[in-house]
Design a protein around this motif. Sequence first.
Motif, PDB file in Angstrom:
ATOM      1  N   ILE A 478       0.863  -1.184   0.000  1.00 17.03           N
ATOM      2  CA  ILE A 478       0.000   0.000   0.000  1.00 17.03           C
ATOM      3  C   ILE A 478       0.900   1.235   0.000  1.00 17.03           C
ATOM      4  O   ILE A 478       1.464   1.611   1.029  1.00 17.03           O
ATOM      5  N   PRO A 479       1.064   1.883  -1.162  1.00 11.92           N
ATOM      6  CA  PRO A 479       1.884   3.096  -1.226  1.00 11.92           C
ATOM      7  C   PRO A 479       1.223   4.250  -0.471  1.00 11.92           C
ATOM      8  O   PRO A 479       0.010   4.390  -0.442  1.00 11.92           O
ATOM      9  N   SER A 505       3.463  -6.767   7.700  1.00  6.07           N
ATOM     10  CA  SER A 505       4.721  -7.502   7.563  1.00  6.07           C
ATOM     11  C   SER A 505       5.934  -6.602   7.404  1.00  6.07           C
ATOM     12  O   SER A 505       7.058  -7.092   7.410  1.00  6.07           O
ATOM     13  N   GLY A 506       5.750  -5.291   7.270  1.00  4.79           N
ATOM     14  CA  GLY A 506       6.911  -4.424   7.182  1.00  4.79           C
ATOM     15  C   GLY A 506       6.620  -3.166   6.398  1.00  4.79           C
ATOM     16  O   GLY A 506       5.477  -2.875   6.019  1.00  4.79           O
ATOM     17  N   LEU A 507       7.657  -2.385   6.173  1.00  7.66           N
ATOM     18  CA  LEU A 507       7.520  -1.183   5.360  1.00  7.66           C
ATOM     19  C   LEU A 507       8.780  -0.982   4.544  1.00  7.66           C
ATOM     20  O   LEU A 507       9.856  -1.481   4.875  1.00  7.66           O
ATOM     21  N   GLU A 508       8.627  -0.239   3.431  1.00  2.31           N
ATOM     22  CA  GLU A 508       9.747   0.113   2.566  1.00  2.31           C
ATOM     23  C   GLU A 508       9.796   1.625   2.431  1.00  2.31           C
ATOM     24  O   GLU A 508       8.750   2.276   2.355  1.00  2.31           O
ATOM     25  N   PRO A 509      11.001   2.222   2.421  1.00  4.87           N
ATOM     26  CA  PRO A 509      11.088   3.670   2.239  1.00  4.87           C
ATOM     27  C   PRO A 509      10.663   4.073   0.833  1.00  4.87           C
ATOM     28  O   PRO A 509      10.801   3.299  -0.118  1.00  4.87           O
ATOM     29  N   GLY A 510      10.144   5.285   0.728  1.00  3.24           N
ATOM     30  CA  GLY A 510       9.809   5.834  -0.574  1.00  3.24           C
ATOM     31  C   GLY A 510      10.873   6.814  -1.029  1.00  3.24           C
ATOM     32  O   GLY A 510      11.951   6.921  -0.437  1.00  3.24           O
ATOM     33  N   THR A 511      10.546   7.565  -2.079  1.00  2.01           N
ATOM     34  CA  THR A 511      11.506   8.537  -2.606  1.00  2.01           C
ATOM     35  C   THR A 511      11.886   9.562  -1.553  1.00  2.01           C
ATOM     36  O   THR A 511      13.043   9.967  -1.439  1.00  2.01           O
ATOM     37  N   ASP A 545       6.456   9.808  -3.413  1.00  6.29           N
ATOM     38  CA  ASP A 545       6.205   8.617  -2.612  1.00  6.29           C
ATOM     39  C   ASP A 545       6.860   8.777  -1.242  1.00  6.29           C
ATOM     40  O   ASP A 545       8.046   9.095  -1.138  1.00  6.29           O
ATOM     41  N   PHE A 546       6.072   8.569  -0.227  1.00  9.95           N
ATOM     42  CA  PHE A 546       6.546   8.738   1.149  1.00  9.95           C
ATOM     43  C   PHE A 546       7.123   7.431   1.666  1.00  9.95           C
ATOM     44  O   PHE A 546       8.275   7.358   2.083  1.00  9.95           O
ATOM     45  N   LEU A 547       6.328   6.379   1.620  1.00 10.94           N
ATOM     46  CA  LEU A 547       6.756   5.042   2.020  1.00 10.94           C
ATOM     47  C   LEU A 547       5.703   4.046   1.551  1.00 10.94           C
ATOM     48  O   LEU A 547       4.646   4.426   1.030  1.00 10.94           O
ATOM     49  N   THR A 548       5.987   2.771   1.744  1.00 11.89           N
ATOM     50  CA  THR A 548       5.052   1.711   1.361  1.00 11.89           C
ATOM     51  C   THR A 548       4.827   0.778   2.540  1.00 11.89           C
ATOM     52  O   THR A 548       5.801   0.308   3.154  1.00 11.89           O
ATOM     53  N   LEU A 549       3.562   0.526   2.856  1.00 11.11           N
ATOM     54  CA  LEU A 549       3.198  -0.420   3.907  1.00 11.11           C
ATOM     55  C   LEU A 549       3.020  -1.801   3.293  1.00 11.11           C
ATOM     56  O   LEU A 549       2.394  -1.946   2.235  1.00 11.11           O
ATOM     57  N   LEU A 550       3.542  -2.805   3.966  1.00 14.49           N
ATOM     58  CA  LEU A 550       3.473  -4.184   3.475  1.00 14.49           C
ATOM     59  C   LEU A 550       2.574  -5.011   4.382  1.00 14.49           C
ATOM     60  O   LEU A 550       2.733  -4.999   5.605  1.00 14.49           O
ATOM     61  N   ALA A 597      10.659  -8.746  -1.438  1.00  7.03           N
ATOM     62  CA  ALA A 597      10.495  -7.531  -0.641  1.00  7.03           C
ATOM     63  C   ALA A 597      11.710  -7.315   0.258  1.00  7.03           C
ATOM     64  O   ALA A 597      12.450  -8.248   0.573  1.00  7.03           O
ATOM     65  N   GLN A 598      11.867  -6.075   0.663  1.00  4.38           N
ATOM     66  CA  GLN A 598      12.919  -5.752   1.631  1.00  4.38           C
ATOM     67  C   GLN A 598      12.679  -6.536   2.915  1.00  4.38           C
ATOM     68  O   GLN A 598      11.554  -6.637   3.407  1.00  4.38           O
ATOM     69  N   ASN A 599      13.750  -7.136   3.429  1.00  3.69           N
ATOM     70  CA  ASN A 599      13.601  -7.898   4.678  1.00  3.69           C
ATOM     71  C   ASN A 599      13.112  -6.991   5.800  1.00  3.69           C
ATOM     72  O   ASN A 599      13.318  -5.773   5.785  1.00  3.69           O
ATOM     73  N   PHE A 600      12.467  -7.592   6.791  1.00  2.36           N
ATOM     74  CA  PHE A 600      11.952  -6.831   7.939  1.00  2.36           C
ATOM     75  C   PHE A 600      12.137  -7.656   9.200  1.00  2.36           C
ATOM     76  O   PHE A 600      11.802  -8.845   9.200  1.00  2.36           O
TER      77      PHE A 600
END
Length: 683
Positions: A478-479, A505-511, A545-550, A597-600
């Motif tokens: 979910i961006p 399950s985690g998050l990924e950084p955005g721009t 893009d701020f971040l992405t929720l996984l 996906a990026q590990n968490f």
Amino acid sequence: MKIFELSRGVVSCLIFFSLVLTAFITANAGIENLDKYSVSSIGVKESLQGCQLAMASPNGGETWDEGSTQVIMWTPNDPPGNVKLSFSRDDGSTWTTIISSTPDDGRRYWTVPVVDKDENQCLFRVQNTSDTSCVDISDAPFTIKNTCAMEVIFPNGGDFLQPGTLRTILWTPIDESGEVKIDISTNGGSTWSSIEARTPDDGLYEWPVPDINSSETLVRVTSLSQLRCSDISDANFIIGQCTSPSLQATDIKGVNAEALTVEVLIHKNNKPLHSFGFELAFNPEHLIFDSIQKGTLTGDWIQVDGAESSTGVVRVGGYHSQPIPAGSDGCIAKVLFRVGCSGCTTRDQSSLSFIKLLDDIAGMNVCGGFFEYDTECTLGDVNMDGNITPADALCAFQLYLNGSEPAEGSGCDSECAQKSADVTCDGLTTPQDARDIFQAYVTGIAPQCPENVSKQNTYARELVFAEITTQPGRRLRIPVRLDNTNGLDAFGFDVRYPAGLMSFSGLEPGTITAEWEMLDARTTKGFVRIGGYTLGEKFKKQSDDFLTLLFNVTPNATGSARLEIERLFDDLAAAHVKEGYVNIDAGGRLAENFDLAQNFPNPFNMSTELVFDLPTDGHVLLVVHDIAGRVVKELVNEQKQAGTHHIVWEGIGNSGIEMASGVYFAVLHSAGRCKRVKMVLIK
């Protein structure tokens, strides 16, 4: 010739007088009291030939510890014979024989007796066993010191303790490497029962006050290494419920020079209150009286005021034509103090006691409060190690993620954790506090409470969560977009999601957040708290893009789920939020997706989770490389069905040995495609 005969006659008279006086005293006073009237004490001993006895040590002014071994010393006769050594505790009124006969060699070892308290009227006496008139005593008293200085400090009498409250039993420790036992009596000391059979002799014990009613309560503390070392409360204290109608003083806690307020509360007064008066006693060694303020129930009263009527006692009163109705609850007065406790240490405490009630509160039950000296905390030093370092910033950030509750054993669970972490002094621990602590470390400038503790956010922002359609059992991204990054250096927000349909399950950084120093999340079932901070403006666009929720979608789940944003912190505090929706459609078609996906979490310590998606069935190889490109762990090497898969790596290589801290790469291979992510292992 006449002169010689006259001198010889004088000497004969002196000797005769000495013998007569000695015989008289011996007959009338007894030999054991000879010291009080001995020839030595009246200056005649020098005339006795062959008596050179003289006490040398102890001879007045010495302090000897009980139980220690000391040397008694005296000047012996010449020629020496035997002497008797005696000891007095009461300045010579009574004597105890140490040894009835010992060689007159001028010294003897002596074990100092144990005493219940310091004894400062002690004397020694040395006496020739052949000629009892040859005797000497210490010129002045010496002291035997009681080394067992156990003393109960609190509760020590007159205190009112409510069942269920947590109080600290305080005492003077005597053996900090040893232990004590703590007992309680509810009948004035007639019988005792155990509070704690064994606890460190560190001077304090956190005590949940038991559910009893007693006005004759005592506490006893006894050293287990020296059982005779024990002390009891000086007077009875009270344990009981604060039953209505009652007058109660609230507890206060603070450090030196801090301003504190004691609220005086009524509970279910049994008649209307037109006027009241009371006296509140406090410990003047801990608190300094300042002033009186009206309470919530007396805000419109004609008069509410008070003054210190005597040292440690404040007299307070008030009146009004319109009474406070019977059965009311609330504050009738506030007593303001300043802590004046230069010698206090953490958890020193004292009672706040009502000693007189007048007018319409007369006869009400009284429940005293307590003052406790708080831990003196340094802003920014969250772990209390004496320095402000990146570890303190990490502790503050973890406090934010944990809802201000430090994780036990984390190194962040100090007494000062919450107080020291709140460097913005707004009552909350947020990512901004962590950022400011890290900034304080970098600059070497200690943080200070700002004059305006509320951070003014003048930027209009919008936080947008995407709307997604997915299938049961799938991995979900979910961006989140942010439309204005001006002045953005710290943020936090809470997300509530339906735990029955999906799991975080985690998050990924955005721009925007790709180069931030901190970005992390912590979840409990159905709730996730997210936050981060940066030390500089590391943004590429004003809106991006701020971040992405996984999330992982629960198998067999169907329906629509809304992501509810419950709270925004720091630079997002005033942002407008457009919440996202997740539509779960079991029959829908999804685009083919091959992804790792990026590990968490990342960085990680003990273990981390890897999640990958396969659009079709196929053989999968998932391996971990070190920074030199060597394969250190094979995680998956087998046929897998299409879908989302979860793998946990516990930081152990193929050899079964734990890997060292460093950078590693997880690489996914399947159907000629490859995807990799960078992982950081920190120990």
